[in-house]
Scaffold this motif. Structure first.
Motif, PDB file in Angstrom:
ATOM      1  N   GLY A 224       4.906   0.713   4.532  1.00 40.46           N
ATOM      2  CA  GLY A 224       3.821   0.268   4.585  1.00 40.46           C
ATOM      3  C   GLY A 224       3.325  -1.491   4.788  1.00 40.46           C
ATOM      4  N   HIS A 225       2.631  -1.693   4.196  1.00 39.87           N
ATOM      5  CA  HIS A 225       1.887  -2.950   4.725  1.00 39.87           C
ATOM      6  C   HIS A 225       1.238  -3.535   3.613  1.00 39.87           C
TER       7      HIS A 225
ATOM      8  N   TYR B 281      -7.547   3.152  -1.268  1.00 40.57           N
ATOM      9  CA  TYR B 281      -8.433   1.627  -0.878  1.00 40.57           C
ATOM     10  C   TYR B 281      -8.706   1.406   0.033  1.00 40.57           C
TER      11      TYR B 281
ATOM     12  N   THR C 287      -0.574  -5.973   1.809  1.00 43.83           N
ATOM     13  CA  THR C 287      -1.989  -6.362   1.805  1.00 43.83           C
ATOM     14  C   THR C 287      -2.701  -6.724   0.742  1.00 43.83           C
TER      15      THR C 287
ATOM     16  N   ASP D 114       1.008  -1.228   0.211  1.00 47.64           N
ATOM     17  CA  ASP D 114      -0.021  -0.084   0.321  1.00 47.64           C
ATOM     18  C   ASP D 114       0.490   1.598   0.255  1.00 47.64           C
ATOM     19  N   SER D 115       2.095   1.317   0.114  1.00 49.74           N
ATOM     20  CA  SER D 115       2.660   2.177   0.213  1.00 49.74           C
ATOM     21  C   SER D 115       3.700   2.930  -1.241  1.00 49.74           C
TER      22      SER D 115
ATOM     23  N   LEU E 174      -6.624 -13.684   6.544  1.00 53.47           N
ATOM     24  CA  LEU E 174      -7.037 -12.529   6.624  1.00 53.47           C
ATOM     25  C   LEU E 174      -8.765 -12.108   6.355  1.00 53.47           C
TER      26      LEU E 174
ATOM     27  N   LYS F 281       5.560  -3.636  14.739  1.00 50.81           N
ATOM     28  CA  LYS F 281       4.054  -4.450  15.531  1.00 50.81           C
ATOM     29  C   LYS F 281       4.949  -4.213  16.841  1.00 50.81           C
TER      30      LYS F 281
ATOM     31  N   LEU G 193      -8.810  -2.827   2.722  1.00 54.30           N
ATOM     32  CA  LEU G 193      -7.819  -4.308   2.329  1.00 54.30           C
ATOM     33  C   LEU G 193      -7.142  -4.360   3.520  1.00 54.30           C
ATOM     34  N   GLN G 194      -7.137  -5.904   3.504  1.00 53.51           N
ATOM     35  CA  GLN G 194      -6.768  -6.240   5.084  1.00 53.51           C
ATOM     36  C   GLN G 194      -5.461  -6.455   5.283  1.00 53.51           C
ATOM     37  N   LYS G 195      -5.180  -6.405   6.137  1.00 55.32           N
ATOM     38  CA  LYS G 195      -3.409  -6.032   5.981  1.00 55.32           C
ATOM     39  C   LYS G 195      -2.524  -7.257   7.134  1.00 55.32           C
TER      40      LYS G 195
END
Length: 416
Positions: free
Chosen positions: A194-195, A73, A197, A62-63, A305, A102, A78-80
């Motif tokens: 970012g993540h 988005y 996803t 997503d970056s 997810l 995290k 979007l599921q991370k």
């Protein structure tokens, strides 16, 4: 002038859909000719027995700058993924991740026994450096292979073998990590800022969203092109069509005479889907098989997810990067045996295999971008596709945008 011009886009993949969107924003109404029955190109999702099956294990970072520009988005839901991975080694499973992003990954990472203390310090340094470094700077740096880059930074063989090699082999679709160090830094930066996803309805939601934004573009499905020249399209059914401009948003080497000797080479992979009654660990982490001679590169439990179509059991995808000559039945047996031996996953039912012969372009020279003028092949033909820049969704979008801008510049210049 814009309404009168006949513009053909060949291919309804991400590049072609972005090109159409840019043309529409500038008053043009192109026609897309797509050889299959739907949009998406290499980015598609099937529904089978109530499960979402992407055409190969794919994620959206997503970056990506172009994804931020062209995708909504929120509508994609979007599921991370968590910023880390399961590592399967000698029948054991450990977790490593980025505790700065995290905190719950701190303790398992410290106790995983993967890599040295200096490896972990070097990873933190690499993260910090790449966050500050621009994409343009990354692609201007002296180039080496990803493997040499990691060794030159002082990473131990252990962290390379257990983490970097299986993780990036799954991204680059080659086991030697001979891919450019520029591409490694770019991808690592995208992960770090970012993540990873997935849209709730699968990766195919991305081209579907792009398609749904189009208002005046016509898409003609199940229509294969055999060649083209300035002002003319030649179709497989023997018909022809006159146009003013063409954007080839697919591999162009087989369609245009002066590209005959510029064939794109491709990397391939296979993704096998299985169902299994249960998965005890519900953390959304990719699983890496660290054994060097294993067929399995990575696995993922998709129901960790949130998905629109989840079926009655757990959905497991297995990606194979290794080149081999096994039959499909032999490969399924081999994968099942490795799932049991390496991952302690035994109760699986086979669902489907995707043999993806053109998964990623195999590029010797990669860049951060391509200018609108560089997409121009002839007076009336423009090229789009990630193979022109680097193998990424970001590059597919960028090349589609610039092919359309290049066309618009020429079209408006001729009208003056």
């Amino acid at each position: 002038m814009e309404k009168d011009l006949k513009i053909a886009i060949i291919g309804a993949g991400v590049s072609g859909l972005i090109a159409a969107q840019v043309l529409e924003a500038n008053g043009f109404s192109p026609t897309i000719y797509e050889k299959t029955d739907r949009v998406g190109g290499r980015v598609k999702t099937d529904i089978m027995d109530g499960y979402q099956l992407d055409h190969g294990f794919q994620v959206l970072l997503d970056s990506y700058p172009m994804a931020k520009k062209y995708l909504n988005y929120e509508d994609l839901a979007l599921q991370k993924f968590l910023p880390g991975a399961f590592i399967y080694n000698n029948g054991k499973k450990v977790v490593i991740g980025d505790p700065l992003r995290k905190l719950s990954l701190l303790f398992p990472t410290l106790t995983a026994g993967v890599g040295t203390l200096s490896d972990k310090i070097e990873i933190l340094k690499l993260n910090t450096e790449l966050k500050k470094k621009s994409i343009e700077t990354i692609f201007e740096e002296k180039e080496t292979t990803t493997m040499d880059y990691l060794k030159n930074r002082g990473f131990s063989n252990e962290i390379i073998d257990l983490f970097f090699q299986p993780f990036f082999a799954g991204i680059f679709l080659e086991e030697a990590l001979s891919t450019s160090s520029r591409m490694f830094q770019f991808v690592y930066k995208m992960f770090g800022t970012g993540h990873a996803t997935l849209p709730k309805t699968g990766i195919g939601a991305i081209p579907e969203q792009l398609h749904n934004t189009l208002k005046t573009t016509k898409i003609v499905y199940n229509t294969a092109l055999v060649s083209c020249e300035d002002g003319k399209l030649f179709f497989k059914d023997g018909s022809t069509k006159r146009v003013d401009f063409i954007i080839i948003a697919t591999e162009g080497s087989g369609l245009v005479k002066n590209l005959r000797n510029q064939k794109v080479h491709w990397k391939s992979c296979q993704t096998l889907y299985f169902t299994t009654p249960k998965n005890k660990d519900t953390r959304p982490l990719i699983g890496l098989v660290a054994k060097t001679d294993a067929f399995i590169n990575n696995i993922f439990f998709h129901n960790t997810l949130s998905t629109e179509n989840s079926g009655s059991d757990e959905l497991l995808s297995v990606t194979v990067v290794k080149n081999h000559e096994l039959s499909e039945s032999e490969l399924i047996t081999k994968v099942k045996n490795e799932l049991q031996a390496e991952c302690n996953i035994g109760d699986v039912s086979y669902l489907k295999t995707y043999n993806i012969k053109k998964a990623l372009p195999d590029l010797k020279a990669i860049t951060a971008s391509i200018s609108p003028t560089e997409t121009r092949l002839t007076d009336a033909i423009f090229l789009a596709g990630d193979y022109l820049v680097n193998g990424s969704l970001n590059a597919a979008m960028l090349s589609g945008e610039n092919a359309a801008l290049g066309l618009i510049e020429v079209a408006k210049g001729k009208s003056l």
